[in-house]
Scaffold this motif. Structure first.
Motif, PDB file in Angstrom:
ATOM      1  N   LEU A  12       1.231  -6.458   1.705  1.00 41.11           N
ATOM      2  CA  LEU A  12       2.279  -5.541   2.125  1.00 41.11           C
ATOM      3  C   LEU A  12       3.610  -6.228   2.388  1.00 41.11           C
ATOM      4  CD1 LEU A  12       0.164  -3.315   4.502  1.00 41.11           C
ATOM      5  CD2 LEU A  12       0.997  -2.745   2.221  1.00 41.11           C
ATOM      6  N   SER A  13       3.588  -7.488   2.795  1.00 45.09           N
ATOM      7  CA  SER A  13       4.837  -8.180   3.096  1.00 45.09           C
ATOM      8  C   SER A  13       4.577  -9.667   3.168  1.00 45.09           C
ATOM      9  CB  SER A  13       5.414  -7.694   4.430  1.00 45.09           C
ATOM     10  OG  SER A  13       4.750  -8.321   5.519  1.00 45.09           O
TER      11      SER A  13
ATOM     12  N   SER B 128      -0.422   5.978   4.371  1.00 45.51           N
ATOM     13  CA  SER B 128      -0.118   6.431   3.016  1.00 45.51           C
ATOM     14  C   SER B 128      -0.477   7.905   2.877  1.00 45.51           C
ATOM     15  CB  SER B 128      -0.911   5.611   1.986  1.00 45.51           C
ATOM     16  OG  SER B 128      -2.306   5.815   2.151  1.00 45.51           O
ATOM     17  N   GLU B 129       0.110   8.527   1.873  1.00 45.49           N
ATOM     18  CA  GLU B 129      -0.199   9.922   1.543  1.00 45.49           C
ATOM     19  C   GLU B 129      -0.300  10.045   0.031  1.00 45.49           C
ATOM     20  OE1 GLU B 129       1.481  13.430   3.681  1.00 45.49           O
ATOM     21  OE2 GLU B 129       2.342  13.885   1.714  1.00 45.49           O
ATOM     22  N   TYR B 130      -1.334  10.730  -0.410  1.00 42.47           N
ATOM     23  CA  TYR B 130      -1.579  10.893  -1.839  1.00 42.47           C
ATOM     24  C   TYR B 130      -1.839  12.358  -2.136  1.00 42.47           C
ATOM     25  CZ  TYR B 130      -4.234  10.705  -6.259  1.00 42.47           C
ATOM     26  OH  TYR B 130      -4.696  10.908  -7.534  1.00 42.47           O
ATOM     27  N   THR B 131      -1.076  12.898  -3.078  1.00 44.29           N
ATOM     28  CA  THR B 131      -1.291  14.257  -3.560  1.00 44.29           C
ATOM     29  C   THR B 131      -1.731  14.157  -5.014  1.00 44.29           C
ATOM     30  OG1 THR B 131       0.427  15.119  -2.093  1.00 44.29           O
ATOM     31  CG2 THR B 131      -0.269  16.528  -3.922  1.00 44.29           C
ATOM     32  N   ARG B 132      -2.992  14.417  -5.245  1.00 42.13           N
ATOM     33  CA  ARG B 132      -3.547  14.211  -6.576  1.00 42.13           C
ATOM     34  C   ARG B 132      -3.209  15.366  -7.518  1.00 42.13           C
ATOM     35  NH1 ARG B 132      -9.850  14.264  -8.467  1.00 42.13           N
ATOM     36  NH2 ARG B 132      -9.454  13.725 -10.647  1.00 42.13           N
ATOM     37  N   SER B 133      -2.921  14.998  -8.763  1.00 40.41           N
ATOM     38  CA  SER B 133      -2.744  15.973  -9.838  1.00 40.41           C
ATOM     39  C   SER B 133      -3.629  15.561 -10.997  1.00 40.41           C
ATOM     40  CB  SER B 133      -1.280  16.019 -10.305  1.00 40.41           C
ATOM     41  OG  SER B 133      -0.432  16.439  -9.260  1.00 40.41           O
ATOM     42  N   THR B 134      -4.206  16.544 -11.669  1.00 43.95           N
ATOM     43  CA  THR B 134      -5.072  16.245 -12.805  1.00 43.95           C
ATOM     44  C   THR B 134      -4.931  17.336 -13.856  1.00 43.95           C
ATOM     45  OG1 THR B 134      -7.335  15.639 -13.437  1.00 43.95           O
ATOM     46  CG2 THR B 134      -7.091  17.467 -11.899  1.00 43.95           C
TER      47      THR B 134
ATOM     48  N   TYR C 133       2.319   9.297  -4.857  1.00 47.34           N
ATOM     49  CA  TYR C 133       1.920   8.321  -3.848  1.00 47.34           C
ATOM     50  C   TYR C 133       3.112   7.983  -2.961  1.00 47.34           C
ATOM     51  CZ  TYR C 133      -2.042   7.429  -6.993  1.00 47.34           C
ATOM     52  OH  TYR C 133      -3.150   7.556  -7.799  1.00 47.34           O
ATOM     53  N   ALA C 134       2.860   7.918  -1.664  1.00 48.58           N
ATOM     54  CA  ALA C 134       3.879   7.478  -0.708  1.00 48.58           C
ATOM     55  C   ALA C 134       3.194   6.608   0.336  1.00 48.58           C
ATOM     56  CB  ALA C 134       4.564   8.669  -0.044  1.00 48.58           C
ATOM     57  N   ALA C 135       3.813   5.487   0.691  1.00 46.63           N
ATOM     58  CA  ALA C 135       3.212   4.583   1.677  1.00 46.63           C
ATOM     59  C   ALA C 135       4.299   3.781   2.362  1.00 46.63           C
ATOM     60  CB  ALA C 135       2.217   3.633   1.004  1.00 46.63           C
ATOM     61  N   ASN C 136       3.982   3.300   3.546  1.00 48.98           N
ATOM     62  CA  ASN C 136       4.876   2.394   4.259  1.00 48.98           C
ATOM     63  C   ASN C 136       4.058   1.607   5.270  1.00 48.98           C
ATOM     64  OD1 ASN C 136       5.181   3.705   7.118  1.00 48.98           O
ATOM     65  ND2 ASN C 136       5.464   5.403   5.672  1.00 48.98           N
ATOM     66  N   ALA C 137       4.651   0.555   5.782  1.00 47.94           N
ATOM     67  CA  ALA C 137       3.968  -0.280   6.769  1.00 47.94           C
ATOM     68  C   ALA C 137       4.981  -0.821   7.768  1.00 47.94           C
ATOM     69  CB  ALA C 137       3.240  -1.431   6.090  1.00 47.94           C
ATOM     70  N   THR C 138       4.621  -0.762   9.025  1.00 50.05           N
ATOM     71  CA  THR C 138       5.412  -1.375  10.091  1.00 50.05           C
ATOM     72  C   THR C 138       4.619  -2.538  10.657  1.00 50.05           C
ATOM     73  OG1 THR C 138       6.503   0.715  10.644  1.00 50.05           O
ATOM     74  CG2 THR C 138       6.528  -1.023  12.320  1.00 50.05           C
TER      75      THR C 138
END
Length: 500
Positions: free
Chosen positions: A36-37, A85-91, A468-473
């Motif tokens: 991540l860093s 993180s957040e994931y919204t799946r599409s297929t 996909y969206a993610a972050n880390a502190t």
């Protein structure tokens, strides 16, 4: 009569599970790809710009030549990585002609978003160095990479979670790097250092794949009754590597640093356990054997930095790095007698042979700028630090999944160090901003895994499309105690009478 499954297809189950379970390992010093860093409380406070300015035990990660300036000292720090993180799946959902198999209609289906999170787990650094000779400093270090050990839900709104075919959990994984290092200063303006390291630990993963084979069974690829729950434990992992570096001081106000790290060669054993589907063809089926060997390589890197010290208070560095993630192109899996027995429509003993599973990573570049400024506070000294780091992704967009969420990253950081006599107490706060990624389900490349594959599907079920969206502190604390410094060799005096 149906054809027997090819050896390569039969092995995809174990191979893909090994990839899911082992894919988080990456080389020791880098953040691109799957870390991540950058790491270390003081170096991260400078944005990871710690190649030319490395001068304490944190140098063993960035440039072991800087170990010389650590003298005799001991360092301990720990950081908490708050990853989300957040994931919204599409297929793609296709309607096919039952007679010809041709696609007559297709649409994009979007699932409810799922969120991943990491448990509270401080990630440590521990180091000790001593001075056997005025021109030598020797040290040992133990540290762990900054990763997000993510867990995702098994269900979402009462239904099996849409990301389950990529990942459920990585809990129980423990990974660390230990090493021995030495630095030598032949002259006051030159430091040379090197180290031998071992990546060690264990890794655990829980994931789901499908037992549905449409050309043999009447089933749907994501029908829950055909799900295979799999748990893989890998270890003990003992993977060797080495690093080296040099720091040159052409002027008291300028330092130049160059370092490199060899790949890690991972060769490990593991066990795989499954819970077979509840569907009728598996009513009397069972798994036989559970052992496998896994092999792959992790990237080498090279770093270059220039630090300016215009006065006794200010230090500022600009650094760049390249990590050759292209060497991580596949994972080789060799099952040791692992088989599925008594599956309807398949051989009584269904052995899984060796397989190469492609990963298709690519090289990643990064640039970092940072520094620190010393402020006298009575008899103490306060160092204030700041930095900024940008790096490119090592995972092609079409191969991104909840297991390997990686994108271009921007990581600002701030930190401080308080000197109290021979002690230094450190603090860092950093935030890794990972840019959102949209993986078009028509371009996504990760197929759903099945332990039973007969005739290759003309249109495999792809599982990694979506957003996909993610972050880390990252928040870290540390302390260092310095007993004394080494003294480099002085220039030899010129003979009397020499010169003009």
């Amino acid at each position: 009569m149906t054809r027997n499954p090819s050896p390569r297809k039969r092995a995809l189950a174990l191979g893909a599970l090994a990839a899911v379970s082992l894919g988080l390992f990456s080389e020791s010093a880098g953040a691109a790809g799957l870390y991540l860093s950058e790491r270390g409380v003081r170096p991260l406070g400078r944005g990871g710009a710690f190649v030319a300015g490395a001068d304490d035990l944190g140098s063993v990660v960035y440039n072991p030549a800087g170990l010389y300036d650590a003298g005799m000292s001991v360092l301990f720090d720990a950081s908490y990585v708050h990853f989300s993180s957040e994931y919204t799946r599409s297929t793609i959902v296709r309607q096919t002609d039952p007679n010809t198999g041709a696609t007559v209609n297709e649409r994009v289906q979007t699932f409810d978003p799922v969120r991943g999170s990491a448990p509270f787990l401080p990630i440590p650094t521990l180091g000790f160095s001593f001075v056997p000779h005025d021109q030598w400093v020797v040290g040992v270090g133990l540290w762990a990479p900054y990763v997000g050990i993510a867990t995702y839900p098994e269900t979402s709104n009462g239904q099996p979670a849409p990301q389950r075919y990529s990942l459920l959990s990585l809990e129980g994984s423990v990974l660390a790097v230990g090493g021995a290092y030495a630095a030598y200063a032949p002259t006051p303006n030159l430091r040379i250092g090197a180290g031998i390291e071992v990546l060690a630990g264990t890794f655990r993963s829980t994931v789901v794949f499908s037992g549905c084979v449409p050309d043999r069974f009447f089933c749907a690829p994501e029908q829950p009754s055909w799900d295979v729950l799999a748990e893989l434990a890998v270890g003990p992992i003992i993977a060797p590597s080495a690093n080296a570096g040099v720091i040159y001081i052409p002027h008291p106000k300028v330092r130049v640093g160059l370092s490199g790290h060899l790949p890690f060669w991972v060769r490990s054993s593991g066990t795989i356990r499954t819970r077979l589907p509840s569907a009728a063809p598996f009513a009397t089926a069972r798994q036989e054997g559970e052992d496998a060997d896994v092999a792959f390589e992790l990237p080498w890197n090279v770093r270059l930095g220039v630090e300016a010290r215009p006065n006794d208070k200010l230090r500022a560095e600009l650094a760049v790095a390249y990590e050759d993630w292209g060497v991580h192109d596949s994972i080789r899996v060799n099952p040791n007698g692992v088989a599925l027995k008594n599956v309807v429509g398949f051989p009584e003993t269904y052995l899984l042979p060796p397989v190469n599973l492609p990963r298709n990573f690519r090289g990643a570049f990064s640039a970092q700028v940072g520094g620190e400024y010393a402020i006298p506070v009575g008899k103490m000294q306060l160092d204030v630090r700041a930095g900024l780091r940008f790096e490119t992704s090592a995972v092609p967009n079409e191969y991104v999944s909840v297991l390997t969420i990686d994108s271009n990253k921007l990581t600002p950081s701030v930190g401080a160090g308080l000197h109290v006599g021979p002690f230094r107490f450190d603090l860092v706060v950093a935030h890794a901003i990972m840019f959102s990624q949209d993986v078009d389900p028509r371009e996504a490349k990760i197929p759903q895994v099945s332990p039973l594959v007969a005739n290759p599907a003309p249109q495999p079920n792809i599982i990694n499309g979506g957003t996909y969206a993610a972050n880390a502190t990252i928040v870290g604390l540390g302390a260092m105690y310095t007993f004394g410094k080494a003294a480099p060799a002085k220039p030899k005096p010129e003979p009397e009478g020499s010169g003009t």
